[in-house]
Structure formats: C-alpha cells, structure tokens
Design a protein around this motif. Structure first.
Motif, PDB file in Angstrom:
ATOM      1  N   VAL A   2       0.667   6.382  -6.906  1.00 34.80           N
ATOM      2  CA  VAL A   2      -0.330   7.426  -7.141  1.00 34.80           C
ATOM      3  C   VAL A   2       0.355   8.837  -7.569  1.00 34.80           C
ATOM      4  CG1 VAL A   2      -2.144   8.960  -6.004  1.00 34.80           C
ATOM      5  CG2 VAL A   2      -2.157   6.393  -5.667  1.00 34.80           C
ATOM      6  N   MET A   3       1.453   9.161  -6.724  1.00 33.34           N
ATOM      7  CA  MET A   3       2.106  10.431  -6.976  1.00 33.34           C
ATOM      8  C   MET A   3       2.781  10.379  -8.326  1.00 33.34           C
ATOM      9  SD  MET A   3       1.188  12.026  -4.298  1.00 33.34           S
ATOM     10  CE  MET A   3       2.098  13.560  -4.327  1.00 33.34           C
TER      11      MET A   3
ATOM     12  N   TRP B   3       0.663  -1.253  -0.238  1.00 34.61           N
ATOM     13  CA  TRP B   3       0.085  -0.104   0.038  1.00 34.61           C
ATOM     14  C   TRP B   3       0.688   1.264   0.018  1.00 34.61           C
ATOM     15  CZ3 TRP B   3      -4.631   1.048  -1.644  1.00 34.61           C
ATOM     16  CH2 TRP B   3      -5.640   0.262  -1.591  1.00 34.61           C
ATOM     17  N   LEU B   4       2.077   1.374   0.751  1.00 35.69           N
ATOM     18  CA  LEU B   4       2.942   2.376   0.672  1.00 35.69           C
ATOM     19  C   LEU B   4       3.381   2.581  -0.894  1.00 35.69           C
ATOM     20  CD1 LEU B   4       4.761   1.952   3.987  1.00 35.69           C
ATOM     21  CD2 LEU B   4       3.352   3.984   3.360  1.00 35.69           C
TER      22      LEU B   4
ATOM     23  N   ILE C  96      -2.852   5.882   5.299  1.00 37.33           N
ATOM     24  CA  ILE C  96      -1.862   5.990   4.215  1.00 37.33           C
ATOM     25  C   ILE C  96      -2.716   6.815   3.198  1.00 37.33           C
ATOM     26  CG2 ILE C  96      -0.673   4.766   2.561  1.00 37.33           C
ATOM     27  CD1 ILE C  96      -0.098   2.574   4.444  1.00 37.33           C
ATOM     28  N   LEU C  97      -3.787   5.995   2.754  1.00 36.80           N
ATOM     29  CA  LEU C  97      -4.540   6.708   1.714  1.00 36.80           C
ATOM     30  C   LEU C  97      -5.111   8.335   1.933  1.00 36.80           C
ATOM     31  CD1 LEU C  97      -6.715   3.769   0.574  1.00 36.80           C
ATOM     32  CD2 LEU C  97      -5.011   4.488  -0.356  1.00 36.80           C
TER      33      LEU C  97
ATOM     34  N   PHE D 166      -1.613  14.322  -3.222  1.00 40.39           N
ATOM     35  CA  PHE D 166      -2.046  14.400  -4.620  1.00 40.39           C
ATOM     36  C   PHE D 166      -2.827  15.440  -5.093  1.00 40.39           C
ATOM     37  CE2 PHE D 166      -5.258  12.938  -7.654  1.00 40.39           C
ATOM     38  CZ  PHE D 166      -4.805  12.515  -8.758  1.00 40.39           C
TER      39      PHE D 166
ATOM     40  N   ALA E 239       1.099   4.204  -3.150  1.00 40.72           N
ATOM     41  CA  ALA E 239       0.720   5.612  -2.621  1.00 40.72           C
ATOM     42  C   ALA E 239       1.772   6.126  -3.528  1.00 40.72           C
ATOM     43  CB  ALA E 239       0.978   5.862  -0.997  1.00 40.72           C
ATOM     44  N   SER E 240       3.100   5.685  -3.442  1.00 39.34           N
ATOM     45  CA  SER E 240       3.994   6.380  -4.128  1.00 39.34           C
ATOM     46  C   SER E 240       3.795   6.527  -5.860  1.00 39.34           C
ATOM     47  CB  SER E 240       5.491   6.008  -3.986  1.00 39.34           C
ATOM     48  OG  SER E 240       5.543   4.577  -4.827  1.00 39.34           O
TER      49      SER E 240
ATOM     50  N   THR F 169      -2.050  10.306   1.120  1.00 32.49           N
ATOM     51  CA  THR F 169      -1.921  10.265  -0.294  1.00 32.49           C
ATOM     52  C   THR F 169      -2.651  10.923  -0.965  1.00 32.49           C
ATOM     53  OG1 THR F 169      -1.122   7.827  -0.129  1.00 32.49           O
ATOM     54  CG2 THR F 169      -1.593   8.700  -2.146  1.00 32.49           C
TER      55      THR F 169
END
Lengths: 205, 101
Positions: free
Chosen positions: A30-31, A23-24, B75-76, B83, A27-28, B79
C-alpha cells in the motif's frame, strides 16, 4: 524444523502465521503504490494542462492518448480473475480438487490475457515513439502500470506453482494447502484492487 | 468437512457471483461518467468514490475482511494512517510552495 501455526491459528493473533505475514506485506505494498500515487497527484497539481503537450500536440485528456476500451477490457479481465481465484479457494474448502485446478487454471489464463493486452497497449505507445522520457504524463503512466504489471507477473509465478508442482501438497496436507491458496488469493485480490484505482485515475481523468 | 460448513461455502459462492456482477456494473459506470467530461476535481472525486466502493467490495468479500480477526484490522488501521499522512504531505508541500511565492 517445522514452521509453527501453518494450519492452526496462533492463540494471540487468532490467525495462522502466513496470513499475518501476507497482510503485513500488503501493508508495505500500500505504501509502495501510495507513494507513486501521491507523486502522480503532485505532478498534476503542478501543471495547468494534463497530459499537456506531447510531440508538439496539446492534449486535454489522457483518454486522447491512452486506449480506454483496451483498459476497460483489462479491468473486466482482472475482476473476473479475482472471482475465479476466490472460487479456487472455495473449491478446496469443498474438497473439490478438480474444480480447484479448473478455477486456478482460469485465474492464470486471465492473468496472461491481461499481460497480452498490456503488451499491445505498450507496443502501440512505443511504436509511436512515446516513451517514459517524453513527458511527466508518460513517465508516471509507464511507472505505475509497469509496476502493476510486474505484480501481475509475480502473481502468475506463485499461482502457476500452486497450480502445478505446488499442488502436490493437497495429498499430504490439504489444510495447509488451502491456507496457501487463501493467502495467494489475498495478494492476487490486492493486485486487482490496485488496478481498480489506477484505471479511472490514469486513463479516465 | 461437515455438511453445515459445506453449505456455508456454497452461500459464499453466491455472494462472490453477486460481487462480481456489482464490480462489472460499477466498471461500466466509471467509464460512462468519464464521457460526461467533468472538470478535474469533481471527476477525481467521482472516480475515487466509485473505485473505493469497488475496492471495498473486493476487500470485504474476496479478501474476507467481513469475517477477519482483529489483528488484521489493526494492521490496516496503522496502514491507513501512514498512507493518509503520505498522501497529505505532497499537496501540503505544494500549497506551501504556492503560498510562499
């Protein structure tokens, strides 16, 4: 040395370690995609016409250059592969290793079909002399779909390993193997999710 | 595995099939809307709305967010904040330049 919490959840996080890690990583991701996505919006805000002039012809819509039927088909293929991926995990939860092999095999097959369709799409563009250096539109199209395609290839390598040699773990540690398939699935669904946003924004508007 | 857990997974499988059908229908809707030839901003909003519903279904059911632990949501949330900040930065820079000229 044994890696801790591969099967049992860690008391403080409530999840097994690899799930937190994936999940981490997502997250990266997504960026990474988000950065390119906002660059795409920025490019569009800066021009009057999109895709604009290409080889002396003015285009009013991306769909006049890109192949929407092929991309729609690819959307369906990727969605179907997400379903077979989650079914592969559900099969392991039901102790049906034979079904797992079937569904994981189908997931890999769908990923390969996606890449073959992408190959036809790309070769049609390049065959017409349309390369990333020709316009901002083509540059961001090739960058975003290309990066996504690399992610599909990465997923295929991981899934291929878990379908083939990696599946031996089912005999020695079925719980950990099931967890591995769950988090490989998280990545695969993410790749599907990215495409769900790429398809309408690049091909359709 | 116990019979109860087995039955539970079978219930999940039915959900997966339903979600698949919904995703397929929404894909057709996305393409159909494109043929209405809306202007850029409404077209973008409709496309993002449908994509968000589809993405939400994938995240909630295929990625099991409906039954996930709190740490994953934290975490989300972080994010989403980063974002959103990155996303606003580009149009804000654009608006700033346009106003300055």
């Amino acid at each position: 040395m044994d890696i801790p919490y591969t099967v049992t959840p860690r008391a403080d996080t409530g999840v097994f370690n690899a799930k937190l890690g994936v999940w981490l990583f997502l997250a990266s991701e997504v960026m990474l995609f988000g950065g390119l996505f906002s660059a795409y919006i920025f490019l569009r805000l800066g021009v009057d016409a999109w895709p604009g002039v290409l080889d002396g012809t003015a285009y009013a819509r991306a769909s006049d250059i890109l192949n929407v039927p092929l991309a729609t088909l690819n959307t369906m293929v990727l969605i179907a592969s997400s379903v077979t991926m989650v079914m592969a995990w559900a099969s392991l939860m039901m102790k049906r290793f034979d079904r797992y092999k079937l569904y994981m095999g189908l997931t890999i097959l769908a990923g390969l079909v996606f890449l073959v369709i992408k190959y036809f799409e790309y070769s049609a563009k390049l065959g017409h002399g349309l390369t990333p250096s020709d316009s901002n539109f083509l540059a961001i199209y090739f960058t975003l779909t290309g990066l996504h395609g690399l992610h599909v290839i990465g997923g295929l390598i991981v899934n291929g390993y878990f379908w083939g040699p990696g599946s031996k773990m089912w005999k020695t540690n079925p719980a950990q193997f099931t967890n591995r398939i769950e988090i490989a699935g998280l990545y695969w669904h993410f790749v599907d999710l990215v495409w769900i946003f790429l398809f309408p924004t690049i091909y359709l508007i | 595995m116990s019979d109860a857990a087995h039955a539970d997974i079978k219930k999940h499988v039915r959900v997966y099939i339903t979600v698949f059908a919904a995703l397929a229908v929404l894909t057709v809707v996305t393409v159909a809307v494109a043929y209405l030839h809306l202007s850029f901003v409404p077209a973008l909003l409709v496309a993002l709305l449908i994509a968000s519903v589809k993405g939400g279904l994938v995240a909630a059911y295929f990625m099991h967010l409906v039954s996930e632990k709190r740490v994953i949501f934290w975490i989300l949330i972080v994010t989403v904040i980063f974002f959103a900040a990155m996303f606003i930065l580009f149009p804000a820079a654009h608006a700033d330049q346009a106003g300055g000229m």
